[in-house]
Write a protein that holds these residues in place. Structure first.
Motif, PDB file in Angstrom:
ATOM      1  N   HIS A  64     -15.370  -5.306   1.293  1.00  0.00           N
ATOM      2  CA  HIS A  64     -14.036  -5.730   0.996  1.00  0.00           C
ATOM      3  C   HIS A  64     -14.889  -6.014  -1.010  1.00  0.00           C
ATOM      4  CE1 HIS A  64     -15.301  -8.972   3.102  1.00  0.00           C
ATOM      5  NE2 HIS A  64     -15.087  -9.697   2.745  1.00  0.00           N
TER       6      HIS A  64
ATOM      7  N   LEU B  96     -13.687  -1.123   5.076  1.00  0.00           N
ATOM      8  CA  LEU B  96     -13.356  -1.978   5.017  1.00  0.00           C
ATOM      9  C   LEU B  96     -13.918  -3.026   6.603  1.00  0.00           C
ATOM     10  CD1 LEU B  96      -9.490  -1.832   4.336  1.00  0.00           C
ATOM     11  CD2 LEU B  96     -11.095  -3.685   3.524  1.00  0.00           C
TER      12      LEU B  96
ATOM     13  N   ALA C  72      -8.164  -5.522   0.595  1.00  0.00           N
ATOM     14  CA  ALA C  72      -9.764  -5.655   0.174  1.00  0.00           C
ATOM     15  C   ALA C  72      -9.331  -6.984  -0.507  1.00  0.00           C
ATOM     16  CB  ALA C  72      -9.989  -4.173  -0.469  1.00  0.00           C
TER      17      ALA C  72
END
Length: 1003
Positions: free
Chosen positions: A178, A173, A205
């Motif tokens: 993501h 992240l 995400a």
């Protein structure tokens, strides 16, 4: 792996060499596993037998174990080395599996995960985490070893694998991966549905992939699963994330890719004697007090200390010390911190910080308390965790969280802090464990008691009796235990269950009771404890009941009533609550260990141990509690109003220090007054405290207090005006200028209605500076010119003289902003008039506001005069503890310094860059600019910063800024002013400097 012999346990147990796999029978595979779980350490032969034959069905004798070991040796090393077996060595009382670094995949997994947590650069951290996870060859470690020990170790490794997966997800992240995470995580979340950290990463995400509906569905699936299976709600982290997703908070947006920090900068900062690594806390962090040093030695806890030290050395990073009240958890935690946090050669070069939490009543206040204690400044709300994490992540620090048992909802926050700050270790004291991943619990038991048949020598050598006798000698120096009394003293200690607090309370009675009489009285008191509490807590409460029973009625009454004090008290304050004859009664409580006294430089200060205070609170009935709370609030109102007058005159420094110590009780007085519906007392309190909150940066606290008072029904009009004035000041200081103006305009209308001329002067000036802050110079000039005669017409004992001095300075600032041919001259006249009035009163605040403006006016015409003004203002800001103002002066000195040294170079450039770092740290500590009426040229500051970066180069510039962030305030003043001796205010009026730091604060 490049070693000749490799052992793999992260999946089925396998052994390989450069020649290929080594075949093992099931029994030898179990033996290898039994050694591998303790690789590098000696495993006793009896332990190996237990692990090999935990079903008890085979002969587990040492000869059988030796036979198995011999067979395994020949498999691992077919030819015995000349100097003896190298891998499977005999070491009394058993055997040790000795492998080269990297040869055991479980150890390599641990090393790589630790490297990932410690890496400063996210890409390197993610690479280490990926290599760690790639070592797994299946879902279960020791997969083909069914023994109990292997299953237990497999469970432990599985938990660590999941923690590594969570770390990898967090790093993905951070790195903006993501999309990859949204593809990878669903299967893992499905396999581990109760793992909230993984689910939170998946939610975030998905949200960043613009799949908000999927993110919300993932949260809802987890919520329903937890409710159905466990009957609980998601934890705070997941709940907060859900709220942020619902409102599409910008804080969830993917961050910019991180820039790697040059390693030499971190090394440079680390090398400083007490400076934290990269981005250390600011001035406040280095002004934090050292760990308290108890007045008496810790007795009977060496074994506990040794075990706790070993746990930290073995990698435990969240240690919870649990045990009954009064057992000595805090003393033990402090002793541990003192032992392991010596900066010289310590694994905690940034030291140890104690965070007392006993006075908090909201789990959400734990992280803000950590922030304040460690110098991160004022943080609050949903962003608190991220702010504290960012502050602590670079530090190698030991954090001691004291008294957490009533704040267990903060457990997830504490665990998350440990997880995301790789070099942070936390020691918690609590009556109950946190019950979070990674926690190691250490039960603090009562001190050991002598056995039933112990000899007199053995009785006196036992820890409980040793402590009792040492404390008895504190009150009766010649106290000794005769041979015939040894058993009696042992019985006293046994009746008190070996609890240190109970022993100390009992020992204080030897001044009036012999051991035999003591035991008799103790038996009577101990029989009446509450039966719904654990036995040790019953004993503790019975001990306290008995102690109080020895007091006369005035002492018992005072004991109960002292429960209202939240942070201790001085004798004058207690006399204001209880009357002038209270000293002998207080002395009796202190002598009997029901109260404590400390002797700082400004006079005696009293307090109660928290368990004692809790007991006193239980004894205080509702009616009596209401009466004493009202008296407590009235006494603190008198103190606060006297301090308010002092803030505006030459006693500023002493009063600010005094009120900082009394702050907890002042807030308690506001709270109790609001709860009782006494809006007048609560309102007068917040009005008396607003200037303290302003100068010491307690802006969020002050704002909440003002808003709470405004909610009290029936608030008198004159009081409401003052509360609005205080609230407007907090809003203005926090940068909410339009909101502040609305509140001050509301106060203005009410002041007109009730005929409050002093409030009218305040509101007129207040709306003038909000106009100035908004850039409306014409309106600002008009309003401030109107405020000046209003202030001048007020009595000398009012705020009029103070407002008049400030009003002149603000009017000059507004005229400067308005411009015009004659503006500089007229502005200077106002600045000098305000400065003269402030110096005559010894008012440092107005003095440094005037000095800042004069320095800005002189910067081009007379840089030397401007520098003198800034030097004096810097010293005055430090004297009153106003870090926000200090930051403004430091920035101004940097701009002036770069302009005066063209080209700036060498040591001067490094000094100015260091000042930049100190300014940044001071500003971050407060969390707001506060002085929104200053005319700052941020473009000039940015240009000066870039010029210094260009001259020094990125590495030297960053190192200098980091060094500035680490400086204590007194060193900041010396740096800024160039003073070699003690920091003082250059150029200040003689009286002002002489009165800057009185030896004792007002009492």
């Amino acid at each position: 792996m490049t070693t000749a012999l490799a052992v793999r346990v992260l999946g089925p147990v396998e052994v390989g060499t450069t020649d290929g796999p080594v075949p093992l029978s099931g029994s030898l595979r179990t033996l290898l596993a039994a050694l591998a779980v303790d690789a590098g350490r000696v495993v006793a032969a009896d332990t190996l037998a237990d692990r090999l034959w935990d079903d008890g069905g085979l002969d587990a004798g040492s000869s059988t174990v030796h036979s198995y070991v011999s067979r395994l040796r020949r498999r691992l090393e077919p030819q015995r080395p000349p100097d003896g077996w190298g891998v499977l060595r005999t070491r009394a009382p058993g055997y040790a599996l000795v492998l080269e670094p990297g040869a055991l995949d479980a150890a390599e997994f641990h090393r790589l995960v630790a490297a990932a947590r410690a890496a400063a650069e996210p890409v390197a951290a993610r690479d280490a985490a990926a290599r760690a996870l790639a070592l797994w060859r299946g879902p279960t470690a020791y997969a083909d070893v069914p023994a109990d020990f292997a299953r237990a170790e497999a469970d432990r490794l599985h938990e660590q694998r999941l923690e590594a997966e969570e770390l990898a997800a967090d790093l993905d992240l951070t790195l903006g991966r993501h999309h990859e995470l949204a593809e990878r995580l669903p299967a893992l979340v499905a396999a581990e549905p109760f793992r909230e950290g993984l689910r939170a990463s998946l939610v975030l995400a998905l949200y960043r992939c613009h799949r908000q509906a999927d993110a919300l569905r993932t949260f809802e699936e987890g919520r329903a699963l937890l409710a159905d299976a466990l009957g609980v709600d998601p934890g705070p982290r997941l709940r907060r994330l859900h709220e942020l997703v619902l409102r599409q908070d910008p804080a969830l947006d993917a961050p910019e890719p991180p820039r790697p920090a040059p390693a030499p900068v971190a090394r440079t900062v680390r090398a400083a004697p007490s400076a934290p690594v990269a981005d250390p806390p600011g001035a406040a962090a280095l002004r934090r007090p050292p760990l308290p040093v108890p007045p008496t030695p810790l007795l009977g806890r060496e074994e506990d200390l040794t075990r706790l030290h070993r746990l930290l050395d073995d990698g435990a990073r969240l240690l919870t010390l649990t045990g009954t009240g009064g057992v000595g958890k805090t003393r033990l935690a402090l002793a541990l911190a003192q032992r392991v946090a010596d900066p010289a050669g310590s694994r905690f070069p940034d030291g140890a910080v104690l965070v007392p939490l006993a006075t908090l009543d909201d789990a959400g206040a734990v992280l803000p308390a950590v922030a304040r204690a460690t110098g991160a400044g004022a943080v609050d709300g949903p962003a608190a965790r991220d702010a504290v994490t960012a502050h602590l992540r670079p530090l190698r620090l030991l954090l001691v969280l004291d008294n957490v048992e009533h704040l267990l909802d903060a457990a997830v926050d504490v665990a998350e802090l440990v997880r995301t700050c790789p070099d942070l270790s936390v020691v918690v004291t609590s009556r109950a464990p946190l019950r979070v991943g990674g926690e190691v619990e250490h039960r603090v038991e009562p001190l050991a008691l002598p056995g039933a048949g112990a000899s007199p020598r053995e009785v006196l050598a036992s820890p409980a009796v040793t402590l009792f006798c040492e404390r008895a000698r504190d009150v009766v120096p010649g106290f000794t235990v005769e041979r015939d009394d040894a058993r009696t003293v042992a019985d006293v200690c046994a009746a008190l269950a070996g609890i240190p607090l109970a022993l100390e309370l009992a020992a204080a009675r030897v001044r009036v009771l012999s051991p035999r009489d003591l035991l008799t009285r103790l038996d009577e008191a101990l029989s009446g404890g509450r039966r719904d509490l654990p036995e040790r807590q019953r004993t503790m409460q019975a001990t306290l009941d008995w102690s109080i029973g020895l007091l006369d009625e005035p002492a018992r009454r005072l004991f109960r009533r002292l429960a209202v004090f939240a942070g201790g008290w001085t004798l004058p304050v207690l006399e204001a609550v209880e009357g002038p004859a209270v000293l002998p009664v207080l002395e009796a409580l202190v002598e009997q260990s029901l109260g404590r006294v400390e002797h700082p430089s400004d006079g005696a200060r009293f307090s109660m141990l928290e368990p004692t205070r809790q007991h006193a609170r239980r004894l205080l009935g509702e009616d009596e509690r209401a009466r004493v709370a009202a008296a407590h609030a009235a006494a603190h109102l008198t103190l606060a109003e006297e301090a308010y007058v002092g803030y505006q005159r030459d006693a500023q420094v002493g009063w600010l220090r005094r009120v900082e110590r009394e702050h907890a009780d002042l807030l308690a007085a506001v709270e109790s007054s609001c709860a009782a519906g006494d809006g007048e007392t609560a309102g007068r309190l917040v009005w008396a405290m607003w200037l303290f909150w302003w100068m010491h940066g307690h802006l969020a606290v002050g704002r909440r207090a003002c808003e709470a008072v405004l909610d009290v029904p029936g608030l008198p009009g004159r009081v409401r005006v003052r509360v609005d004035l205080a609230l407007g000041a907090m809003l203005f200081a926090q940068g909410e200028h339009e909101h502040a103006e609305e509140v001050w305009q509301r106060a203005h209308r009410l002041a007109e209605a009730v005929g409050d001329d002093e409030a009218l002067a305040h509101t007129t000036a207040g709306t003038g500076i909000t106009a100035l802050a908004r850039g409306d110079a014409a309106t600002a000039v008009a309003r401030l010119r109107t405020a000046l005669p209003l202030a001048a017409a007020l009595p000398a004992a009012s705020d009029g003289p103070w407002l008049q001095a400030l009003g002149h300075v603000w009017t000059g600032t507004a005229l400067t902003a308005l411009g015009g041919l004659d503006a500089p001259r007229r502005a200077r006249e106002h600045f000098e008039a305000g400065l003269a009035l402030a110096r005559a009163r010894g008012d440092r605040l107005t003095t440094f506001v005037a000095l800042y403006n004069l320095a800005q006016a002189e910067a081009l015409r007379d840089p030397s005069a401007a520098r003198r003004h800034l030097h004096e203002g810097t010293a005055l800001s430090a004297q009153v503890g106003d870090l926000a103002n200090l930051s403004h002066f430091l920035d101004a000195l940097v701009v002036l310094g770069v302009g005066a040294h063209d080209p700036v170079a060498g040591e001067e450039a490094e000094r100015l860059a260091t000042a930049l770092g100190a300014a940044r740290a001071a500003r971050e500590t407060v969390g707001a600019a506060v002085y929104g009426f200053y005319l700052r040229d941020d473009a000039q500051l940015a240009a000066a910063r870039e010029r210094l970066r260009e001259v020094l180069g990125e590495d030297r510039f960053a190192a200098a800024v980091a060094a500035g962030r680490a400086l204590p305030v007194v060193e900041v003043v010396r740096l800024a002013t160039g003073a070699g001796g003690p920091a003082r205010a250059p150029g200040a009026a003689p009286g002002l400097t002489a009165r800057a730091a009185p030896a004792t604060a007002p009492r």
